[in-house]
Motif scaffolding. Structure first.
Motif, PDB file in Angstrom:
ATOM      1  N   TYR A 155     -44.761  17.660  47.748  1.00  0.00           N
ATOM      2  CA  TYR A 155     -43.934  17.752  48.958  1.00  0.00           C
ATOM      3  C   TYR A 155     -43.048  18.996  48.904  1.00  0.00           C
ATOM      4  O   TYR A 155     -42.893  19.708  49.903  1.00  0.00           O
ATOM      5  N   ALA A 156     -42.464  19.249  47.751  1.00  0.00           N
ATOM      6  CA  ALA A 156     -41.577  20.410  47.612  1.00  0.00           C
ATOM      7  C   ALA A 156     -42.351  21.711  47.821  1.00  0.00           C
ATOM      8  O   ALA A 156     -41.881  22.625  48.511  1.00  0.00           O
ATOM      9  N   ASP A 157     -43.541  21.805  47.249  1.00  0.00           N
ATOM     10  CA  ASP A 157     -44.354  23.015  47.405  1.00  0.00           C
ATOM     11  C   ASP A 157     -44.754  23.230  48.867  1.00  0.00           C
ATOM     12  O   ASP A 157     -44.748  24.356  49.372  1.00  0.00           O
ATOM     13  N   SER A 158     -45.126  22.137  49.546  1.00  0.00           N
ATOM     14  CA  SER A 158     -45.520  22.246  50.957  1.00  0.00           C
ATOM     15  C   SER A 158     -44.339  22.685  51.810  1.00  0.00           C
ATOM     16  O   SER A 158     -44.478  23.550  52.681  1.00  0.00           O
ATOM     17  N   ALA A 159     -43.172  22.106  51.561  1.00  0.00           N
ATOM     18  CA  ALA A 159     -41.985  22.477  52.334  1.00  0.00           C
ATOM     19  C   ALA A 159     -41.585  23.918  52.061  1.00  0.00           C
ATOM     20  O   ALA A 159     -41.221  24.661  52.974  1.00  0.00           O
ATOM     21  N   ARG A 160     -41.667  24.338  50.816  1.00  0.00           N
ATOM     22  CA  ARG A 160     -41.290  25.704  50.434  1.00  0.00           C
ATOM     23  C   ARG A 160     -42.199  26.720  51.131  1.00  0.00           C
ATOM     24  O   ARG A 160     -41.738  27.777  51.565  1.00  0.00           O
ATOM     25  N   ALA A 161     -43.470  26.391  51.249  1.00  0.00           N
ATOM     26  CA  ALA A 161     -44.414  27.303  51.896  1.00  0.00           C
ATOM     27  C   ALA A 161     -44.163  27.398  53.396  1.00  0.00           C
ATOM     28  O   ALA A 161     -44.480  28.408  54.021  1.00  0.00           O
ATOM     29  N   GLN A 162     -43.592  26.348  53.985  1.00  0.00           N
ATOM     30  CA  GLN A 162     -43.376  26.333  55.427  1.00  0.00           C
ATOM     31  C   GLN A 162     -42.011  26.861  55.828  1.00  0.00           C
ATOM     32  O   GLN A 162     -41.820  27.245  56.990  1.00  0.00           O
ATOM     33  N   LEU A 163     -41.059  26.921  54.897  1.00  0.00           N
ATOM     34  CA  LEU A 163     -39.718  27.379  55.253  1.00  0.00           C
ATOM     35  C   LEU A 163     -39.701  28.811  55.791  1.00  0.00           C
ATOM     36  O   LEU A 163     -39.056  29.075  56.799  1.00  0.00           O
ATOM     37  N   PRO A 164     -40.389  29.759  55.162  1.00  0.00           N
ATOM     38  CA  PRO A 164     -40.411  31.124  55.725  1.00  0.00           C
ATOM     39  C   PRO A 164     -41.031  31.155  57.109  1.00  0.00           C
ATOM     40  O   PRO A 164     -40.592  31.901  57.984  1.00  0.00           O
ATOM     41  N   GLN A 165     -42.064  30.329  57.346  1.00  0.00           N
ATOM     42  CA  GLN A 165     -42.706  30.287  58.654  1.00  0.00           C
ATOM     43  C   GLN A 165     -41.719  29.807  59.702  1.00  0.00           C
ATOM     44  O   GLN A 165     -41.647  30.336  60.804  1.00  0.00           O
ATOM     45  N   ARG A 209     -37.871  19.776  53.848  1.00  0.00           N
ATOM     46  CA  ARG A 209     -37.619  20.964  54.665  1.00  0.00           C
ATOM     47  C   ARG A 209     -36.143  21.094  55.023  1.00  0.00           C
ATOM     48  O   ARG A 209     -35.597  22.201  55.049  1.00  0.00           O
ATOM     49  N   VAL A 210     -35.487  19.972  55.300  1.00  0.00           N
ATOM     50  CA  VAL A 210     -34.099  19.991  55.759  1.00  0.00           C
ATOM     51  C   VAL A 210     -33.115  20.088  54.598  1.00  0.00           C
ATOM     52  O   VAL A 210     -32.175  20.898  54.623  1.00  0.00           O
ATOM     53  N   LYS A 211     -33.326  19.270  53.571  1.00  0.00           N
ATOM     54  CA  LYS A 211     -32.395  19.224  52.443  1.00  0.00           C
ATOM     55  C   LYS A 211     -32.729  20.246  51.355  1.00  0.00           C
ATOM     56  O   LYS A 211     -31.953  20.441  50.426  1.00  0.00           O
ATOM     57  N   GLY A 212     -33.891  20.869  51.461  1.00  0.00           N
ATOM     58  CA  GLY A 212     -34.306  21.817  50.435  1.00  0.00           C
ATOM     59  C   GLY A 212     -35.437  21.243  49.606  1.00  0.00           C
ATOM     60  O   GLY A 212     -35.463  20.043  49.322  1.00  0.00           O
ATOM     61  N   PRO A 213     -36.402  22.091  49.204  1.00  0.00           N
ATOM     62  CA  PRO A 213     -37.582  21.617  48.462  1.00  0.00           C
ATOM     63  C   PRO A 213     -37.268  21.313  46.998  1.00  0.00           C
ATOM     64  O   PRO A 213     -37.726  21.991  46.086  1.00  0.00           O
ATOM     65  N   ASP A 214     -36.455  20.290  46.783  1.00  0.00           N
ATOM     66  CA  ASP A 214     -36.044  19.895  45.435  1.00  0.00           C
ATOM     67  C   ASP A 214     -36.813  18.636  45.039  1.00  0.00           C
ATOM     68  O   ASP A 214     -36.537  17.550  45.553  1.00  0.00           O
ATOM     69  N   PRO A 215     -37.796  18.738  44.132  1.00  0.00           N
ATOM     70  CA  PRO A 215     -38.595  17.558  43.769  1.00  0.00           C
ATOM     71  C   PRO A 215     -37.765  16.451  43.132  1.00  0.00           C
ATOM     72  O   PRO A 215     -38.087  15.273  43.277  1.00  0.00           O
TER      73      PRO A 215
END
Length: 236
Positions: A219-229, A196-202
């Protein structure tokens, strides 16, 4: 008089499909795997002639979206970490995302206090003041409690101090057992926070934490989905 057409008799495969359709998510996946294994065993042992689940594909398991811990859950785990050992364990997990299995195999020569370097599971971790202080606190306590120990594992207890054995996973995890933020959940939360902090880069996650490709992508997919929220939430 023409007799009405009768439906073909149901097969065992139809029964399996009917049952599986009533399940969803991980239950659907786990139950189908179990049924296939059971019928495979029965056929191999001559109990049935045909495996009714043999051609039913399990499919790829759809994992649930990883969710971050909330601060109050983390605070409760921090509050119960009242000894130098539990505070060090908590730090290794919450800062470095170390697994319990990696903590129990942690060795004294994995730490270079002079250069502030430590190696966990074969990966050199970056220095940070919190981990260094927690480690120094524990080593000071260890020296006072067991001054003559020759055990090369930093984390020892009454059962292992006079041996060369490592502490058990149960002892490592004991303090956080029953908490919402268990050691495993704290480890997951740390890796999700990185995404979430560094970017959703697998690729970054795989390199930094030694994750396999599928896990890093999860992990990247989960973080990407939460960033807009997170962006939509008003600032406090």
């Amino acid at each position: 008089m023409v007799e009405p057409l009768r439906p073909p008799p149901r097969s065992a495969r139809d029964d399996v499909l009917t049952y599986i359709k009533t399940l969803h998510g991980h239950q659907h996946h786990d139950q189908l795997v179990a049924v296939r294994s059971l019928f495979t065993w029965a056929k191999q042992n001559g109990l049935i002639f045909r495996n009714p689940a043999g051609r039913i594909k399990v499919g790829q398991y759809e994992y649930a979206m990883l969710q971050p811990l909330v601060p109050v859950q983390v605070d409760r785990s921090v509050a119960v970490a009242t000894t130098p050992a539990t505070r060090l364990i908590l730090t290794l997990v919450a800062v470095h995302a170390a697994r319990v299995a990696q903590i129990v195999t942690f060795m004294l020569n994995d730490t270079d206090l002079g250069n502030r370097r430590r190696t966990i599971a074969g990966r050199v971790r970056p220095p940070d003041d919190l981990t260094t202080q927690r480690l120094l606190d524990w080593l000071e306590h260890r020296h006072r409690r067991w001054p003559n120990t020759a055990n090369l594992h930093p984390l020892i207890n009454n059962q292992t101090a006079n041996t060369s054995s490592r502490a058990g996973s149960h002892w490592i995890s004991a303090a956080m057992r029953g908490q919402d933020a268990t050691l495993e959940r704290l480890r997951v939360d740390r890796q999700l926070e990185e995404a979430r902090v560094k970017g959703p880069d697998p690729l970054h996650l795989a390199e930094d934490f030694g994750l396999d490709e599928k896990t890093a992508m999860r992990y990247a997919d989960s973080a990407r989905a939460q960033l807009p929220q997170a962006a939509e939430q008003p600032s406090q």
